[in-house]
Write an enzyme that holds these catalytic residues in place. Structure first.
Site, short mmCIF file in Angstrom:
data_model
loop_
_atom_site.label_atom_id
_atom_site.label_comp_id
_atom_site.label_asym_id
_atom_site.label_seq_id
_atom_site.Cartn_x
_atom_site.Cartn_y
_atom_site.Cartn_z
N PHE A 423 39.85 36.44 37.00
CA PHE A 423 41.30 36.10 37.59
C PHE A 423 42.21 36.48 36.19
O PHE A 423 41.80 35.69 35.33
CB PHE A 423 41.29 34.66 37.99
CG PHE A 423 41.42 34.87 39.66
CD1 PHE A 423 41.39 35.80 40.36
CD2 PHE A 423 41.20 33.62 40.12
CE1 PHE A 423 41.48 35.77 41.66
CE2 PHE A 423 41.24 33.59 41.61
CZ PHE A 423 41.39 34.85 42.26
N GLU A 424 43.31 36.74 36.33
CA GLU A 424 44.47 36.80 35.44
C GLU A 424 44.09 37.06 34.15
O GLU A 424 44.50 36.38 33.27
CB GLU A 424 45.21 35.25 35.52
CG GLU A 424 45.80 35.15 36.98
CD GLU A 424 46.47 33.85 37.10
OE1 GLU A 424 46.70 33.34 36.01
OE2 GLU A 424 46.55 33.12 38.39
N GLY A 425 43.45 38.06 34.01
CA GLY A 425 42.90 38.49 32.76
C GLY A 425 41.36 38.12 32.39
O GLY A 425 40.96 36.91 32.37
#
Length: 643
Positions: A423-425
């Site tokens: 998630f998110e990177g």
């Protein structure tokens, strides 16, 4: 009118240039982590530990009490897991509670909580059901409220924030079926048409997208007369004609999240709904994530606390060979790891969050380190709990309940936490992102020296600047407070933490020397040494966590009744962390990176296909990546607004 978007074809260099243009170029505020990677241990930037104003703490505690009552009385986590959906009445209850507006200013109808208390609320809600934590986080951390708070016009704030605070759920749409961490290839287009833009394209993995009322959409505006063009951010109403949620995706964990595929076909978006100028979309996204990423460590802290509780209770009750399993060293070491790591994760989260609230420091690296470190360590914590529970750790809570035992969802926590490393990177992308920031000072003064496209004149100028910088910087890496036995003596209590801080100071200088040596050795090829860069970042993450743990222990000693115990946990964590740091340093220069590259070439060329003999592949047919050709949707719209 709009033309069908074409997927951009970009070179590796062009992709890097897009990413470089999107990052914040300047350092207008001090950064503890940036200084750490430069070999400067700026303890003064984090100690004494920053504290929230009394009124903010009081408002936060009052909301936490209401949220706890709601979670205990209205949320059935097992039901959400079983049915893979958060009941509408639960979401409506969260709306009535004001949970959608935790981070939104009170003048727009929100609760105006600080980052510290917002994260505490996410931890609490996520412990009741991780799907609820994700719903609230995706809505506020990266959805409409945060980019509008940072970049929106006053008119946009007045139009959308009151809705987001009480009734409307939002989502963030960047990823596409064939575009993940390489936004230079973004294909969704927004073609200017009078006072509007016409949106066409397909977005994948839109968390909250199935139930969202408002979307933040990243799309490419073509360059034309009067239009700068580039990747641009828009607020889009989900009920706009041409918006179709084509699929509700299902995953290994987080089974209650409303994640889907969203198609845009000839969607008309008013220019007034554009966030910031054309071409600023990626910068808006990255800036939003600087603090938005802190929502993931919040869920990791919640998981760590729960794992500690279950490990404590189970290990005291379960006996083997005449004594509780906790008293067997093989199990006890796992419990110690869970306790110490959970203490450190909370220390990292609270310190980073309070620094975000104070806004005195640039926390882009701290937020990224917190996300990276918490997602990796929480996964290990949950894995150790499953091991401590043995067969029961692998058994589902429903199965345990059915045969008369306590329904402990250890395997679910392991599944739910796994996505945080993506998630998110992803961890791999976070390594590169943090490494880029960590070497920014070097590239600022010497970047032209290793750039093959720069002229001899540019290289000469860079050489002169680099000479001045390194003449001042390198001598400071030789000695420091970490070599003085009485340094950081204020951390010397019944349990002595001062030695750990001296270790951090010495090791930060060693880390900076290693980075400089690597840049000198590999120069322009440094960016290809992803294994090396990842280990550099991981060492920095451990040093940041050690610093945060010590500072938090001293805070608890001076303000609460658990100071002695906090010092014990910080001490154990630092000793465990130091073992990991020394191993990472050893692997900087003694590793299999070159051999790994050789094997990879062999795998891709088919050299080792014989190794795959003797199996049956249960995978279904179909393309590796679904077709995302723009056009009208041919699927049922599964959008499900909750009212």
């Amino acid at each position: 009118m709009s033309a069908a978007p074409t997927k951009p074809t970009v070179t590796e260099r062009e992709a890097r240039e897009v990413a470089e243009a999107a990052r914040e170029q300047d350092w207008r505020k001090p950064s503890f982590a940036k200084e750490l990677f430069l070999g400067r241990f700026r303890l003064d930037l984090i100690h004494p530990h920053p504290m929230p104003p009394t009124e903010d703490a009081q408002r936060g505690e009052e909301f936490l009490a209401k949220l706890r009552d709601f979670c205990e009385s209205k949320v059935d986590g097992a039901l959400i897991e079983r049915e893979a959906r958060i009941p509408d009445e639960v979401i409506n209850g969260l709306k009535e509670l004001g949970a959608l507006g935790m981070k939104i200013d009170t003048k727009y109808g929100g609760l105006g909580l600080t980052q510290v208390y917002y994260n505490k609320a996410l931890s609490l809600a996520g412990s009741a059901s991780p799907a609820i934590g994700v719903l609230l986080s995706a809505h506020q951390s990266i959805g409409v409220p945060q980019p509008l708070k940072l970049f929106g016009t006053q008119e946009q704030k007045e139009q959308f924030l009151p809705r987001c605070a009480r009734t409307d759920i939002s989502a963030f749409l960047l990823t596409e079926p064939d575009v993940g961490s390489d936004p230079a290839r973004l294909a969704t287009s927004a073609v200017p048409d009078g006072d509007d833009y016409i949106l066409d394209g397909v977005k994948l993995w839109t968390t909250n997208g199935v139930v969202a009322d408002l979307l933040v959409v990243m799309a490419r505006v073509p360059k034309s007369e009067g239009h700068k063009g580039g990747i641009t951010a828009f607020v889009v109403e989900t009920n706009s004609p041409g918006v179709t949620v084509e699929n509700r995706n299902a995953f290994l964990g987080l089974r209650g999240i409303e994640n889907g595929v969203t198609r845009f076909h000839q969607v008309r978006v008013p220019a007034a709904h554009r966030i910031g100028p054309e071409g600023a979309g990626l910068k808006i996204a990255l800036t939003t994530l600087n603090t938005g990423r802190l929502s993931l460590p919040a869920s990791c802290v919640a998981a760590g606390k729960w794992c500690l509780k279950i490990a404590r209770e189970w290990s005291a009750a379960r006996e083997q060979w005449g004594k509780p399993i906790a008293h067997h060293e093989a199990v006890g070491s796992k419990i110690s790891f869970i306790a110490a790591t959970t203490f450190a994760l909370e220390a990292v989260l609270d310190l980073s969050s309070q620094m975000a609230d104070e806004d005195r420091n640039d926390i882009r690296i701290e937020g990224a380190l917190a996300k990276l470190y918490a997602s990796e360590m929480a996964w290990l914590v949950a894995d150790e709990l499953v091991q401590i529970r043995g067969g029961r750790g692998f058994e589902t809570a429903e199965s345990l309940r059915a045969r008369g035992e306590r329904a402990v969802p250890a395997e679910q926590v392991l599944r739910d936490l796994r996505i945080n490393r993506i998630f998110e990177g992803s961890t791999e992308i976070m390594h590169l992102l943090i490494a880029r920031e960590a070497v920014d000072a070097h590239l600022s003064v010497a970047g032209d020296l290793i750039d093959p496209d720069k002229s001899l004149g540019d290289k000469a100028k860079a050489g002169a600047n680099a000479g001045v910088f390194y003449a001042k910087w390198l001598p400071k890496l030789v000695a420091g407070p970490g070599q003085l036995p009485n340094s950081y003596s204020e951390f010397k209590r019944e349990v002595d933490l001062s030695g750990h801080l001296r270790y951090v100071e010495r090791t930060a200088r060693k880390l900076a020397r290693s980075t400089f040596y690597a840049m000198s050795r590999w120069q322009g090829r440094m960016e290809t040494k992803q294994g090396f860069l990842g280990r550099i970042v991981d060492i920095g993450a451990e040093l940041f966590a050690m610093s945060a743990a010590c500072v938090r222990a001293e805070l608890l000693r001076s303000t609460e009744a658990h100071g002695r115990e906090a010092y014990q946990l910080a001490d154990v964590f630092c000793r465990q962390s130091r073992v990991r740091v020394e191993e990472l340093f050893g692997r900087l220069w003694n590793n299999t990176d070159d051999l790994d590259r050789t094997v990879v070439k062999g795998v891709l060329s088919g050299t080792y296909t014989w190794l795959e003999d003797g199996i049956v592949d249960p995978s279904g047919d179909g393309p590796w990546i679904a077709d995302a050709t723009p056009g009208p949707s041919r699927k049922e719209n599964v959008h499900r607004p909750i009212r």
